[in-house]
Design a protein around this motif. Structure first.
Motif, PDB file in Angstrom:
ATOM      1  N   GLU A  17      42.354  41.673  47.346  1.00 30.23           N
ATOM      2  CA  GLU A  17      41.350  42.102  46.400  1.00 30.23           C
ATOM      3  C   GLU A  17      41.236  43.604  46.390  1.00 30.23           C
ATOM      4  OE1 GLU A  17      38.247  43.663  49.077  1.00 30.23           O
ATOM      5  OE2 GLU A  17      38.066  43.415  46.948  1.00 30.23           O
ATOM      6  N   GLY A  18      40.912  44.070  45.269  1.00 30.25           N
ATOM      7  CA  GLY A  18      40.641  45.502  45.170  1.00 30.25           C
ATOM      8  C   GLY A  18      39.214  45.675  44.797  1.00 30.25           C
ATOM      9  N   GLY A  19      38.963  46.519  43.899  1.00 29.83           N
ATOM     10  CA  GLY A  19      37.601  46.622  43.405  1.00 29.83           C
ATOM     11  C   GLY A  19      36.886  47.813  43.964  1.00 29.83           C
ATOM     12  N   GLY A  20      35.948  48.198  43.262  1.00 31.10           N
ATOM     13  CA  GLY A  20      35.164  49.310  43.756  1.00 31.10           C
ATOM     14  C   GLY A  20      33.732  49.196  43.324  1.00 31.10           C
ATOM     15  N   ILE A  21      32.913  49.394  44.209  1.00 31.12           N
ATOM     16  CA  ILE A  21      31.511  49.527  43.849  1.00 31.12           C
ATOM     17  C   ILE A  21      31.051  50.839  44.425  1.00 31.12           C
ATOM     18  CG2 ILE A  21      31.052  47.066  43.779  1.00 31.12           C
ATOM     19  CD1 ILE A  21      29.751  47.375  46.531  1.00 31.12           C
ATOM     20  N   SER A  22      30.065  51.325  43.901  1.00 30.99           N
ATOM     21  CA  SER A  22      29.538  52.556  44.455  1.00 30.99           C
ATOM     22  C   SER A  22      28.045  52.552  44.261  1.00 30.99           C
ATOM     23  CB  SER A  22      30.168  53.759  43.759  1.00 30.99           C
ATOM     24  OG  SER A  22      29.831  53.749  42.391  1.00 30.99           O
ATOM     25  N   GLY A  23      27.400  53.232  45.108  1.00 30.90           N
ATOM     26  CA  GLY A  23      25.959  53.330  44.955  1.00 30.90           C
ATOM     27  C   GLY A  23      25.294  51.991  45.156  1.00 30.90           C
ATOM     28  N   LYS A  27      32.513  46.966  49.619  1.00 36.05           N
ATOM     29  CA  LYS A  27      33.448  45.899  49.942  1.00 36.05           C
ATOM     30  C   LYS A  27      34.394  46.258  51.072  1.00 36.05           C
ATOM     31  CE  LYS A  27      34.444  44.899  45.604  1.00 36.05           C
ATOM     32  NZ  LYS A  27      35.117  44.255  44.465  1.00 36.05           N
ATOM     33  N   ALA A  28      34.522  47.534  51.359  1.00 34.94           N
ATOM     34  CA  ALA A  28      35.354  47.919  52.490  1.00 34.94           C
ATOM     35  C   ALA A  28      34.764  47.417  53.802  1.00 34.94           C
ATOM     36  CB  ALA A  28      35.502  49.438  52.531  1.00 34.94           C
ATOM     37  N   ASP A  29      33.491  47.119  53.811  1.00 40.36           N
ATOM     38  CA  ASP A  29      32.854  46.617  55.028  1.00 40.36           C
ATOM     39  C   ASP A  29      32.972  45.113  55.169  1.00 40.36           C
ATOM     40  OD1 ASP A  29      30.186  49.004  54.543  1.00 40.36           O
ATOM     41  OD2 ASP A  29      32.007  49.175  55.753  1.00 40.36           O
ATOM     42  N   PHE A  30      33.576  44.491  54.209  1.00 45.72           N
ATOM     43  CA  PHE A  30      33.648  43.033  54.228  1.00 45.72           C
ATOM     44  C   PHE A  30      34.986  42.563  54.767  1.00 45.72           C
ATOM     45  CE2 PHE A  30      30.006  41.307  51.836  1.00 45.72           C
ATOM     46  CZ  PHE A  30      29.389  42.489  51.492  1.00 45.72           C
ATOM     47  N   VAL A  31      34.945  41.433  55.401  1.00 46.87           N
ATOM     48  CA  VAL A  31      36.167  40.770  55.821  1.00 46.87           C
ATOM     49  C   VAL A  31      36.249  39.442  55.087  1.00 46.87           C
ATOM     50  CG1 VAL A  31      36.242  41.859  58.084  1.00 46.87           C
ATOM     51  CG2 VAL A  31      35.036  39.699  57.806  1.00 46.87           C
ATOM     52  N   ASN A  32      37.444  38.941  55.008  1.00 42.15           N
ATOM     53  CA  ASN A  32      37.626  37.671  54.316  1.00 42.15           C
ATOM     54  C   ASN A  32      36.832  36.560  54.971  1.00 42.15           C
ATOM     55  OD1 ASN A  32      39.352  38.705  52.413  1.00 42.15           O
ATOM     56  ND2 ASN A  32      41.184  38.257  53.614  1.00 42.15           N
ATOM     57  N   GLY A  33      36.359  35.664  54.152  1.00 41.88           N
ATOM     58  CA  GLY A  33      35.679  34.495  54.697  1.00 41.88           C
ATOM     59  C   GLY A  33      36.690  33.471  55.183  1.00 41.88           C
ATOM     60  N   THR A  34      36.250  32.626  56.082  1.00 42.15           N
ATOM     61  CA  THR A  34      37.119  31.559  56.575  1.00 42.15           C
ATOM     62  C   THR A  34      36.308  30.287  56.710  1.00 42.15           C
ATOM     63  OG1 THR A  34      36.657  32.173  58.867  1.00 42.15           O
ATOM     64  CG2 THR A  34      38.663  33.059  57.896  1.00 42.15           C
ATOM     65  N   ILE A  35      36.984  29.193  56.575  1.00 45.00           N
ATOM     66  CA  ILE A  35      36.400  27.894  56.868  1.00 45.00           C
ATOM     67  C   ILE A  35      37.431  27.103  57.659  1.00 45.00           C
ATOM     68  CG2 ILE A  35      37.105  27.009  54.606  1.00 45.00           C
ATOM     69  CD1 ILE A  35      34.662  25.121  54.774  1.00 45.00           C
ATOM     70  N   ARG A  36      36.942  26.502  58.700  1.00 44.72           N
ATOM     71  CA  ARG A  36      37.826  25.782  59.623  1.00 44.72           C
ATOM     72  C   ARG A  36      37.180  24.438  59.922  1.00 44.72           C
ATOM     73  NH1 ARG A  36      38.121  27.408  65.897  1.00 44.72           N
ATOM     74  NH2 ARG A  36      39.647  25.890  66.660  1.00 44.72           N
ATOM     75  N   VAL A  37      37.984  23.437  60.082  1.00 46.27           N
ATOM     76  CA  VAL A  37      37.475  22.098  60.412  1.00 46.27           C
ATOM     77  C   VAL A  37      38.136  21.637  61.696  1.00 46.27           C
ATOM     78  CG1 VAL A  37      37.271  19.705  59.664  1.00 46.27           C
ATOM     79  CG2 VAL A  37      37.079  21.551  57.989  1.00 46.27           C
ATOM     80  N   VAL A  38      37.311  21.232  62.631  1.00 45.47           N
ATOM     81  CA  VAL A  38      37.792  20.670  63.898  1.00 45.47           C
ATOM     82  C   VAL A  38      37.125  19.316  64.083  1.00 45.47           C
ATOM     83  CG1 VAL A  38      37.875  20.932  66.393  1.00 45.47           C
ATOM     84  CG2 VAL A  38      38.153  22.938  64.918  1.00 45.47           C
TER      85      VAL A  38
END
Lengths: 763, 154
Positions: free
Chosen positions: A373-379, A553-564
């Motif tokens: 993903e790219g994208g930019g937000i500001s402010g 968005k630079a502070d975000f990491v990808n989400g994950t979902i895991r099933v055990v």
């Protein structure tokens, strides 16, 4: 380009045995010299000053050959000009906004391009190319590798005599003997009034020829780096969606001119080669035009150009006769590859309209599904809460995780096997052997009958699983005992009574890179096998997240979902654990994976009764356990073993987002509001648990946004930013809050001012 | 009092207008006139084809011209409404404010109630990577007794 220029220079050196130096002159040819009255020319290198004496404007007159020219400034009688030193030049004008029509520099020693001018004051767009030609040549040593387009709409270069081309050629020959061949052709393919309205001048240096289409504000240069030709406008190839050089080119030419073509029997259709030219936010696909022969070779002269003043090309759709139909809605165009235009009068000619993706203005670079993903937000949200500032820290620690070591008994010892009973792995072959043993009259079975009465009663349970257990469960080699009697059947006994299946993780990156990625706009359902069915997942738990309160968005990491899934092998029950972001368990749902296989008749009757009672008591639930199996966990949406009230609560929570977002959905328009949930599964029992799909999977439902071109310009984006001065802000702006103090206006004026500011202003 | 007549080439909601001066007339205010919605009469030859904006220095305000009426030869009556944005631009631009929506500065995580979505949603199905082995020993049989029974008989 430079490399090939060097090649040319080398070739020229061989031919002429002359030294090439970058000196030359500039000629601007225009139908109206006043177009350039305030033009200045500067070098890209600020240390090189170009004087006006070096630049001459010339106006071409529609006179018979040899042509004479008017100009301003000092023009020698022979029409020769001042000098430059082969440096890159640029036009600047106080009254015109100059926009390049090619990727070449407007004037360079190597090549050039023309441009259109837009008056700064009147915003009038000069439809023609201005200036239309630039020649840089060396009066002593010459090289010339330019091509340019003349597009005189005012018929300043017309003649009924098609030998005008020769005359023009002669001009160059006359005044610039050092210039190599300049071939001028102009349109004769179509009937134009006036004729010869547009033509092309190009050199005959081998290389890629391009079509000169029409004047435009932008040009896209594709693959011309190997060409000696510089074009005021250029042929465009289909641009891949990932091409970063995105420009637009509108059909140019007057509608009357185009209509005159349409009145000829023409075929005009669209087709798409299926390129994935997906419109993205801020993008539009526009059409452009080029010309080539039906065999694919390019036409070196353009008989006409035309304009389409309709940016959405709706006029073009009216001319579609065959092929795929393109429907334009707003300015979000569908992907097309090209338009073919065919003139029956000139069947060898095909006019191709090609499509490029335009990125008209800075927009967030939003990703496609599962793409980086790219994208930019500001402010946004840059204020504090004053005296009520929260001093607590945001807890980004993961919560309880899954149980890794199973099970844990009171003494920590596993209860897979003991002296009371033993669990053995069994396959069909071993079952057959055991059946033979039980139903065969042999010494062993006689001994068992003497002690156990009915030996088959030593079998406590037989459970079938949909997976091969030998790779999943630890075992030890042994023989099968019936009571205290060793049957001598080789088998593997389980050393653990439970195990775990880790189904793995799915990474969920940004899709839209905006609020649309979150609840309630995005909905995620997780299918869990073995009697659970579909459960709803809160997207906010599994989509990109940040460990701090951030809008960047630079502070975000990808989400994950895991099933055990933890499985116990006594009764075949299981618990699916859902792990969301940061390793946090966000849900647990119970099921039954093992299917009890009746060994005796009474055993089977009891199971049927249990199944029937379970089905009756939970007819609206999904994934019911039955037959005395473990019904652990609660699925809030579709509960197993829940009361009706609890099920209603679950349906309310998950099926109705309005309650969960406090009515905010009500203010959303256009259908963003979360769609209703629809049941996806019915009732399971241990007889059917393993008949459904055996693996978990996700169903992610996202809104499909419809964003018009220049959305930010007309509507802006949500901001919530404080500015110390409104004058710091640019572009379309809606003020949400402002105190109109220190303004000497009447009360009515202040009210109107505030209303206008909140309604939207341009800064 | 001087009235400067302009051609306004900008949007009405633009703070700083792009103005082209057409002409200037001098005169005195003879009758009552609203400062917010003035109606003025101008005498003289005017090129009205491009006049849509004016400034009245006596009122120190800019105005949108709403209507121009020809009373008789050479006499024009101009109705106008104050352009509060241009008139108070200097003071306005110095004020602090909170921006609700903006073309260039924004936070995409703030829900946008003006967003339009298509009726068709984008639905994806994603499986988890692990697939268990299906064929092998698929049964567990639990039998009384076991190897650890001290009374085992072989």
């Amino acid at each position: 380009m430079l490399e090939l220029l060097n090649k040319f220079i080398t070739w020229w050196n061989l031919v002429s045995n002359k030294k090439i130096s970058f000196t030359g002159q500039i000629v601007l040819i225009s139908p109206d010299k006043n177009d350039f009255s305030d033009f200045t020319f500067k070098s890209y290198d600020p240390s090189i000053i170009i004087s006006e004496d070096d630049i001459y404007l010339m106006k071409m007159k529609p006179v018979s050959a040899p042509y004479t020219f008017d100009g301003y400034g000092t023009i020698p009688d022979n029409g020769y000009f001042g000098r430059i030193n082969g440096v890159k030049l640029k036009f600047e004008s106080a009254s015109h906004i100059l926009q390049r029509t090619s990727n070449f520099y407007p004037i360079t020693a190597e090549g050039y391009g023309g441009f259109t001018g837009i008056s700064r004051s009147t915003r009038t767009v000069y439809k023609r190319l201005i200036p239309v030609a630039v020649i840089v040549y060396d009066t002593t040593q010459y090289f010339f590798n330019f091509e340019f387009l003349y597009n005189f709409r005012e018929n300043t270069f017309s003649s009924a005599d098609s030998s005008n081309t020769q005359g023009f050629n002669e001009y160059f020959s006359l005044f610039n003997a050092n210039i190599r061949r300049i071939k001028v052709t102009y349109g004769s393919c179509c009937t134009w009034d006036p004729p010869g309205n547009n033509f092309v001048i190009y050199t005959d240096i081998p290389g890629k020829c391009s079509l000169i289409s029409s004047a435009s504000q932008y040009c896209y240069r594709n693959d011309f780096i190997d060409s000696y030709y510089s074009y005021c406008s250029a042929k465009f190839n289909v641009v891949d969606a990932s091409d970063v050089e995105k420009l637009t080119k509108v059909l140019s030419g007057t509608l009357d001119e185009f209509d005159s073509l349409v009145n000829k029997p023409v075929e005009f259709y669209l087709s798409s080669p299926g390129l994935p030219l997906n419109t993205k936010r801020g993008e539009s696909i526009q059409l452009e035009f080029s010309l080539k022969y039906s065999d694919g070779s390019l036409v070196n002269n353009v008989p006409f150009t035309y304009e389409n003043s309709q940016p959405d090309a709706t006029g073009i759709t009216n001319w579609i006769i065959e092929g795929n139909t393109l429907t334009f809605t707003n300015e979000c165009w569908y992907a097309i590859a090209w338009i073919r235009f065919h003139s029956a009068d000139y069947p060898e000619l095909e006019y191709e309209l090609e499509v490029h993706i335009k990125d008209p203005m800075p927009q967030p670079n939003l990703p496609g599904p599962y793409l980086p993903e790219g994208g930019g937000i500001s402010g946004g949200g840059n204020g504090s809460t004053g005296s009520n500032t929260v001093t607590g820290t945001f807890d980004a620690q993961p919560g309880p995780s899954i149980v890794e070591n199973l099970p844990v008994g009171s003494s920590g010892a596993d209860i897979a096997s003991s002296g009371m009973y033993t669990k053995y792995l069994c396959n069909n072959a071993l079952l057959n052997l055991l059946a033979e043993f039980f139903w065969e009259d042999n010494v062993g079975i006689q001994a068992l009958k003497a002690v156990l009465g009915n030996p088959i009663d030593s079998i406590i349970s037989l459970t079938a699983y949909p997976f091969a257990l030998e790779t999943l469960v630890p075992t030890t080699a042994t023989t099968i005992y019936f009571g205290q009697y060793d049957s001598h059947f080789s088998a593997f006994s389980l050393t653990k009574s439970s195990f775990q299946i880790d189904w793995g993780s799915v990474t969920i990156p940004f899709f839209w890179g905006s609020f649309l990625d979150y609840s309630p706009y995005t909905k995620i359902q997780l299918y869990l096998p073995w009697g659970v069915g579909f459960v709803s997942i809160d997207p906010n738990e599994v989509v990109p997240w940040s460990s701090k309160n951030s809008y960047n968005k630079a502070d975000f990491v990808n989400g994950t979902i895991r099933v055990v899934t933890n499985i116990e092998l006594d009764k075949g029950a299981c618990v699916h654990n859902i792990i969301g972001n940061n390793g946090r368990v966000i849900g647990s749902f119970g099921g039954v994976v093992g299917k009890q296989v009746p060994v005796t008749g009474s055993d089977n009757s009891a199971r049927i009764l249990a199944m029937m009672s379970a089905a009756i008591s939970s007819s609206s639930a999904v994934g019911m356990a039955a037959g005395g199996a473990v019904a652990s966990g609660k699925n809030l949406a579709y509960g197993k073993g829940m009361t009706m009230a609890e099920r209603a609560e679950g349906r309310e929570m998950i099926g109705n987002y309005k309650s969960s977002v406090g009515g905010a959905i009500q203010s959303l328009s256009g259908g963003i509001a979360s769609p209703p949930s629809y049941p996806r599964a019915g009732t399971f029992s241990d007889a059917t648990n393993t008949l459904s799909y055996q693996y978990p999977y996700l169903i992610i439902s996202r809104p499909s946004q419809s964003v018009p071109q220049q959305y930010g310009r007309f509507m802006g984006y949500p901001s919530n930013i404080f500015h110390a001065h409104l004058g710091e802000v640019r572009g379309y702006t809606e003020v949400s809050s402002i105190h109109l103090d220190k303004i000497t206006a009447t009360a009515n004026e202040l009210d109107e001012l505030e209303s206008i500011l909140k309604g939207g202003v341009l800064l | 009092m001087k009235i400067t007549l302009y051609f306004n080439n900008s949007e009405p909601n633009k703070v700083r207008k792009d103005l082209t001066e057409i002409s200037t007339v001098d005169g005195t205010l003879r009758t009552q006139s609203s400062v917010i919605d003035p109606v003025v009469r101008i005498e003289g030859k005017l090129n009205l084809s491009r006049i849509n904006y004016m400034y009245i220095d006596g009122f120190q305000r800019y105005y949108f011209i709403k209507d121009i009426v020809s009373l008789r030869t050479g006499i024009w009556e101009i109705s106008a409404h104050v352009d509060v944005l241009s008139t108070y631009a200097n003071e306005l631009l110095q004020l602090p404010c909170v921006i609700g929506r903006n073309e260039y500065e924004y936070n995409l995580f703030l829900p946008d109630d003006r967003f339009i979505v298509n009726a068709n949603r984008l639905v994806q199905t994603v499986e988890f990577p692990y697939k268990f082995p299906a064929n092998g020993s698929n049964y567990i049989i639990t039998i009384s007794g076991g190897a650890s029974n001290p009374n085992n008989v072989t």
